[in-house]
Design a protein around this motif. Structure first.
Motif, mmCIF file in Angstrom:
data_model
loop_
_atom_site.group_PDB
_atom_site.id
_atom_site.type_symbol
_atom_site.label_atom_id
_atom_site.label_comp_id
_atom_site.label_asym_id
_atom_site.label_seq_id
_atom_site.Cartn_x
_atom_site.Cartn_y
_atom_site.Cartn_z
ATOM 1 N N LEU A 80 -60.326 62.734 -9.423
ATOM 2 C CA LEU A 80 -61.158 63.425 -10.414
ATOM 3 C C LEU A 80 -62.336 62.556 -10.852
ATOM 4 N N ILE A 81 -62.109 61.257 -10.934
ATOM 5 C CA ILE A 81 -63.205 60.328 -11.281
ATOM 6 C C ILE A 81 -64.293 60.447 -10.203
ATOM 7 N N ASP A 82 -63.873 60.419 -8.962
ATOM 8 C CA ASP A 82 -64.801 60.545 -7.833
ATOM 9 C C ASP A 82 -65.586 61.864 -7.915
ATOM 10 N N ASN A 151 -57.334 51.228 -23.058
ATOM 11 C CA ASN A 151 -58.161 50.670 -21.979
ATOM 12 C C ASN A 151 -57.333 49.806 -21.033
ATOM 13 N N ASN A 152 -57.547 50.021 -19.762
ATOM 14 C CA ASN A 152 -56.987 49.154 -18.724
ATOM 15 C C ASN A 152 -58.104 48.191 -18.337
ATOM 16 N N PRO A 153 -57.959 46.893 -18.438
ATOM 17 C CA PRO A 153 -56.734 46.105 -18.585
ATOM 18 C C PRO A 153 -56.489 45.531 -19.980
ATOM 19 N N GLU A 176 -57.374 58.977 -20.403
ATOM 20 C CA GLU A 176 -56.155 58.776 -21.211
ATOM 21 C C GLU A 176 -54.926 58.541 -20.337
ATOM 22 N N ALA A 177 -55.092 57.746 -19.293
ATOM 23 C CA ALA A 177 -53.974 57.509 -18.377
ATOM 24 C C ALA A 177 -52.729 56.980 -19.110
ATOM 25 N N TYR A 178 -52.948 56.261 -20.225
ATOM 26 C CA TYR A 178 -51.814 55.615 -20.912
ATOM 27 C C TYR A 178 -51.526 56.232 -22.280
ATOM 28 N N ILE A 179 -52.061 57.403 -22.553
ATOM 29 C CA ILE A 179 -52.020 57.973 -23.907
ATOM 30 C C ILE A 179 -50.595 58.172 -24.423
ATOM 31 N N ALA A 212 -46.476 60.915 -6.452
ATOM 32 C CA ALA A 212 -46.874 62.311 -6.194
ATOM 33 C C ALA A 212 -48.390 62.476 -6.182
ATOM 34 N N ARG A 213 -49.106 61.553 -6.795
ATOM 35 C CA ARG A 213 -50.570 61.584 -6.887
ATOM 36 C C ARG A 213 -51.060 62.874 -7.544
ATOM 37 N N VAL A 214 -50.783 63.015 -8.812
ATOM 38 C CA VAL A 214 -51.273 64.192 -9.540
ATOM 39 C C VAL A 214 -51.881 63.747 -10.875
HETATM 40 C C1 LIG Z 1 -57.268 53.890 -16.737
HETATM 41 C C2 LIG Z 1 -56.764 54.486 -15.475
HETATM 42 N N1 LIG Z 1 -57.256 55.662 -15.069
HETATM 43 C C3 LIG Z 1 -56.838 56.237 -13.948
HETATM 44 C C4 LIG Z 1 -55.895 55.629 -13.148
HETATM 45 C C5 LIG Z 1 -55.505 56.289 -11.867
HETATM 46 O O1 LIG Z 1 -54.446 57.104 -12.054
HETATM 47 P P1 LIG Z 1 -53.905 58.085 -10.914
HETATM 48 O O2 LIG Z 1 -52.656 57.495 -10.417
HETATM 49 O O3 LIG Z 1 -53.716 59.385 -11.636
HETATM 50 O O4 LIG Z 1 -54.967 58.179 -9.853
HETATM 51 C C6 LIG Z 1 -55.347 54.403 -13.524
HETATM 52 C C7 LIG Z 1 -54.360 53.740 -12.664
HETATM 53 O O5 LIG Z 1 -53.991 52.614 -12.808
HETATM 54 C C8 LIG Z 1 -55.808 53.815 -14.714
HETATM 55 O O6 LIG Z 1 -55.357 52.625 -15.120
#
Ligand SMILES: Cc1ncc(COP(=O)(O)O)c(C=O)c1O
Length: 341
Positions: A80-82, A151-153, A176-179, A212-214
């Motif tokens: 989705l980012i892409d 935020n990652n990292p 919000e990957a970690y929400i 599963a990559r979703v």
């Molecule tokens: C902030 C953030 N966004 C997106 C992703 C990618 O997640 P996905 O597995 O859904 O592609 C990650 C994976 O580490 C992430 O840390």
């Protein structure tokens, strides 16, 4: 600030693009004879997946209290980012903006699409300096601002997200990957107020379904239509769609999973605090810690020798390693390795 409309922000060729329509997925049939897609008539999983992911979107929408038309499903949120970059950024011309440090994939996909990456350095508490944001975004006019919260990292959350939505003349993506690990509110509730907002979430972290990559993008119907137009028709395979449908049916497991990780997070933090080479553990709203070490290269190397794999962020973040929460057994292996460097 007067906002540009979505159709003013989107690339012209994308606006004119006709989506690939899978006829059978966009029409209702009772008992169709399927001779339209050159599939094999034999076997299991011999049919293409639902390209519109109808059932999955309906279930996710119910769970998140949204309309299915506000949801796009991707092959992980990475895809989705892409797609979001491709929809809004003209190659060789437009720029994206991101926090620094933050998730590397925003810059990766921008680079593939030949878009410039503007990085806003975070302060010593890993927060955005609002004056820098205002100045840089005005000077460089990026099309998209990627906010990663938590935020990652770094692990902390972005404060005052509405400020960026109100003061950015482009698309604001809140990742919000970690929400689910955070006590902070999701930005999903801001969707009604801000047509330039896209919220990304994933089944890879708290849901425990990275294989599963979703991932999902939640936004206005107008933006979701654009994402659905540019995505590969069968971007989420049948097995993954089934697995995620089942996970949502068993969503009590999600809460249990999150609780277990939070218990382990507290345990690991108290253990790390007692390790001599640990200088600082940064506060986290996620399922990982950013940890500052004395002699980070030695620590990382020694952990590697013991096959404890962590994520070295030094030198970009001086002396730091990112460590995600494991099972009690894995966490004990990490602590034992650190005690016996
Ligand atoms: C902030 C953030 N966004 C997106 C992703 C990618 O997640 P996905 O597995 O859904 O592609 C990650 C994976 O580490 C992430 O840390």
């Amino acid at each position: 600030m007067k906002q540009l409309t979505i159709s003013q922000l989107v690339r012209k060729n994308i606006l004119e693009l006709q989506p690939y329509i899978s006829f059978r997925d966009h029409n209702k049939f009772q008992a169709p004879v399927l001779m339209d897609a050159n599939e094999s008539p034999f076997g299991e999983y011999n049919r293409y997946p639902d390209s519109t992911q109808k059932e999955l979107k309906r279930k996710i929408a119910d769970f998140k209290n949204l309309s299915p038309n506000q949801i796009a499903v991707g092959n992980g949120s990475d895809e989705l980012i892409d797609l979001i970059i491709k929809i809004f950024c003209e190659p060789k011309k437009d720029a994206i903006m991101m926090m620094n440090p933050s998730f590397a994939m925003y810059a990766f996909y921008a680079a593939i699409n030949e878009n410039k990456v503007i990085k806003i350095d975070l302060d010593e508490n890993f927060e955005i300096i609002k004056q820098d944001f205002l100045k840089v975004s005005k000077e460089t006019q990026p099309k998209i601002f990627f906010l990663c919260s938590p935020n990652n990292p770094t692990g902390n959350s972005v404060e005052d997200i509405e400020f960026y939505l109100q003061n950015f003349d482009g698309i604001v993506v809140v990742d919000e990957a970690y929400i689910e690990f955070s006590t902070k509110k999701s930005s999903l509730e801001l969707l009604v107020k801000y047509p330039n907002l896209i919220v990304l979430q994933t089944f890879s972290k708290a849901w425990g379904k990275a294989g599963a990559r979703v991932g999902i993008a939640c936004a206005t119907e107008e933006i979701i239509r654009l994402i659905n137009t540019v995505k590969a028709p069968y971007n989420v395979n049948s097995l993954s769609q089934e697995l995620i449908l089942k996970s949502i049916d068993e969503s009590d497991k999600l809460q249990q999973n999150v609780e277990n990780i939070l218990i382990e997070r507290a345990w690991l933090e108290s253990e790390l605090e007692q390790i001599q080479c640990v200088i600082r553990i940064f506060p986290t709203d996620a399922n990982f810690f950013l940890v500052e070490f004395d002699d980070v290269n030695l620590v990382y190397q020694k952990l590697l020798e013991k096959e404890v794999l962590t994520n070295k962020r030094a030198p970009a973040i001086p002396d730091c390693i990112r460590i995600n929460i494991g099972t009690r057994e894995e966490n004990k292996s990490l602590i034992a390795a650190l005690k016996n460097l």
